[in-house]
Design a protein around this motif. Sequence first.
Motif, short mmCIF file in Angstrom:
data_model
loop_
_atom_site.label_atom_id
_atom_site.label_comp_id
_atom_site.label_asym_id
_atom_site.label_seq_id
_atom_site.Cartn_x
_atom_site.Cartn_y
_atom_site.Cartn_z
N LEU A 47 26.32 -35.75 -96.44
CA LEU A 47 26.07 -35.41 -95.04
C LEU A 47 24.65 -35.78 -94.63
O LEU A 47 24.40 -36.22 -93.50
CB LEU A 47 26.31 -33.92 -94.81
N ASP A 48 23.70 -35.59 -95.54
CA ASP A 48 22.31 -35.93 -95.24
C ASP A 48 22.15 -37.42 -94.99
O ASP A 48 21.27 -37.84 -94.23
CB ASP A 48 21.40 -35.50 -96.39
N ARG A 49 22.98 -38.24 -95.64
CA ARG A 49 22.92 -39.69 -95.41
C ARG A 49 23.41 -40.05 -94.02
O ARG A 49 23.00 -41.08 -93.47
CB ARG A 49 23.77 -40.42 -96.46
N ARG A 50 24.30 -39.24 -93.46
CA ARG A 50 24.86 -39.54 -92.14
C ARG A 50 24.13 -38.86 -90.99
O ARG A 50 24.20 -39.31 -89.84
CB ARG A 50 26.33 -39.08 -92.12
N LYS A 51 23.41 -37.78 -91.26
CA LYS A 51 22.90 -36.92 -90.19
C LYS A 51 21.94 -37.66 -89.26
O LYS A 51 21.27 -38.62 -89.66
CB LYS A 51 22.22 -35.68 -90.78
N PRO A 52 21.84 -37.21 -88.02
CA PRO A 52 20.90 -37.81 -87.07
C PRO A 52 19.47 -37.43 -87.40
O PRO A 52 19.21 -36.53 -88.21
CB PRO A 52 21.33 -37.21 -85.73
N GLY A 53 18.53 -38.14 -86.78
CA GLY A 53 17.12 -37.80 -86.92
C GLY A 53 16.50 -38.14 -88.25
O GLY A 53 15.38 -37.71 -88.56
N GLN A 54 17.17 -38.96 -89.08
CA GLN A 54 16.66 -39.21 -90.44
C GLN A 54 15.64 -40.33 -90.51
O GLN A 54 14.97 -40.49 -91.53
CB GLN A 54 17.83 -39.52 -91.38
N SER A 55 15.51 -41.12 -89.44
CA SER A 55 14.51 -42.19 -89.43
C SER A 55 14.19 -42.59 -88.00
O SER A 55 14.83 -42.13 -87.05
CB SER A 55 15.02 -43.41 -90.22
N LYS A 56 13.24 -43.50 -87.86
CA LYS A 56 12.79 -43.93 -86.53
C LYS A 56 13.79 -44.83 -85.83
O LYS A 56 13.67 -45.08 -84.63
CB LYS A 56 11.45 -44.65 -86.66
N ILE A 57 14.81 -45.35 -86.56
CA ILE A 57 15.74 -46.29 -85.93
C ILE A 57 17.10 -45.67 -85.64
O ILE A 57 18.06 -46.38 -85.36
CB ILE A 57 15.92 -47.56 -86.79
N VAL A 58 17.19 -44.33 -85.70
CA VAL A 58 18.45 -43.66 -85.34
C VAL A 58 18.16 -42.62 -84.27
O VAL A 58 17.01 -42.34 -83.93
CB VAL A 58 19.12 -42.99 -86.57
N THR A 59 19.24 -42.03 -83.72
CA THR A 59 19.08 -40.99 -82.72
C THR A 59 18.17 -39.87 -83.24
O THR A 59 18.23 -39.49 -84.41
CB THR A 59 20.43 -40.39 -82.31
N GLN A 60 17.35 -39.34 -82.35
CA GLN A 60 16.42 -38.28 -82.74
C GLN A 60 16.98 -36.88 -82.53
O GLN A 60 16.24 -35.89 -82.58
CB GLN A 60 15.09 -38.45 -82.00
N ARG A 61 18.28 -36.77 -82.28
CA ARG A 61 18.91 -35.44 -82.27
C ARG A 61 18.68 -34.81 -83.65
O ARG A 61 18.97 -35.42 -84.68
CB ARG A 61 20.40 -35.55 -81.98
N LYS A 62 18.15 -33.60 -83.68
CA LYS A 62 17.79 -32.95 -84.94
C LYS A 62 18.88 -31.96 -85.35
O LYS A 62 18.94 -30.83 -84.88
CB LYS A 62 16.45 -32.21 -84.80
#
Length: 353
Positions: free
Chosen positions: A44-59
């Motif tokens: 799940l951590d691999r898929r979650k949002p907000g994990q890097s600067k190039i994905v959605t920043q929804r936390k």
Amino acid sequence: MFNEFGKIIKLTTFGESHGTAIGGIVDGFPAGLPVDLEAVQKELDRRKPGQSKIVTQRKEDDKVEFFSGLLEGKTTGQSIGFLIPNTNQKSKDYEHNVQVFRPSHADFTYTQKYGIRDHRGGGRTSARETANWVVGGALCKQLIPEIKIQAYVSSIGEIQLNKHYTELDLSQVESNIVRCPEAPTAEKMIDLVSRIKKEGDTIGGTVTCVVQNMPIGLGEPIFDKLSARLAQAMMGINAAKGFEIGSGFDGTRCRGSEHNDIFIEGGKTLTNHSGGIQGGISNGMDVVFKVAFKPVATIMKEQSTINERGEASTIHGRGRHDPCVVPRAVPIVEALTAMVLADFTLLNKLRKI
């Protein structure tokens, strides 16, 4: 009925992007299987949002909570129920599109089909739903640990990873934020996505999946071919627009004398243009396929559209969205692959009883 995936192992899901939670029920799991809950959370951590600067920043922490079907770290043979709370919704970001349809989203089709739609992030049409699939896939990976499933980003926009997977070190997939196993190409991809994001635009790409240590005999003739079930699973992913296995579309330019996989001693083949599947059944070679993803539909630019009365209007994207969905699609592709393979594995075992 239409919120269910699988035949022996069945995942039924519920929830909306901006609701209280999403979750699901997994049925058909055999009893007594030890479950590594940390491994499930890691997926799940691999898929979650907000994990890097190039994905959605929804936390969203995407912390999964299991409430049935497990006892003292093992499956009980009963329904496995789980919940993933939504903790960072910002529904006000979608107030601008209550009366208008977002281009290339499901707003229009859902309204026409059901007469109602959830404008808050798209409701059930949101890719947030895929977190449920990752839970199901993480459980299935533990049911078939001998089978190795590894997906990676093989292209973003015009940047292609032009190497066969056997030339790559697939252990490096998680070494960068774009999940491309070759560092120089990964850096180019990251730069491209960053630039596209600054422009308020989006871009698509492809994910390649390699399945190794495949047993012979997974898949059924005619309507339940392994390739067909994989294609169905992959084309159900949000933004998926294409699926090819083995040589795929490139194989159409070959002659049969070039394309045939010649058998050698032991049942192996010299080449693997078939992608590990012949007659819809796995042949023991690596299963290799590719999934194409379109650019994310929400862009931070004004676009022409229509409102619910069919009148011309305009819309400007707001909120937190992925400029490129491809890096976060990698664990989703793996999860659905695991669910398909686990389903067929149990079917083969039932036949031997």
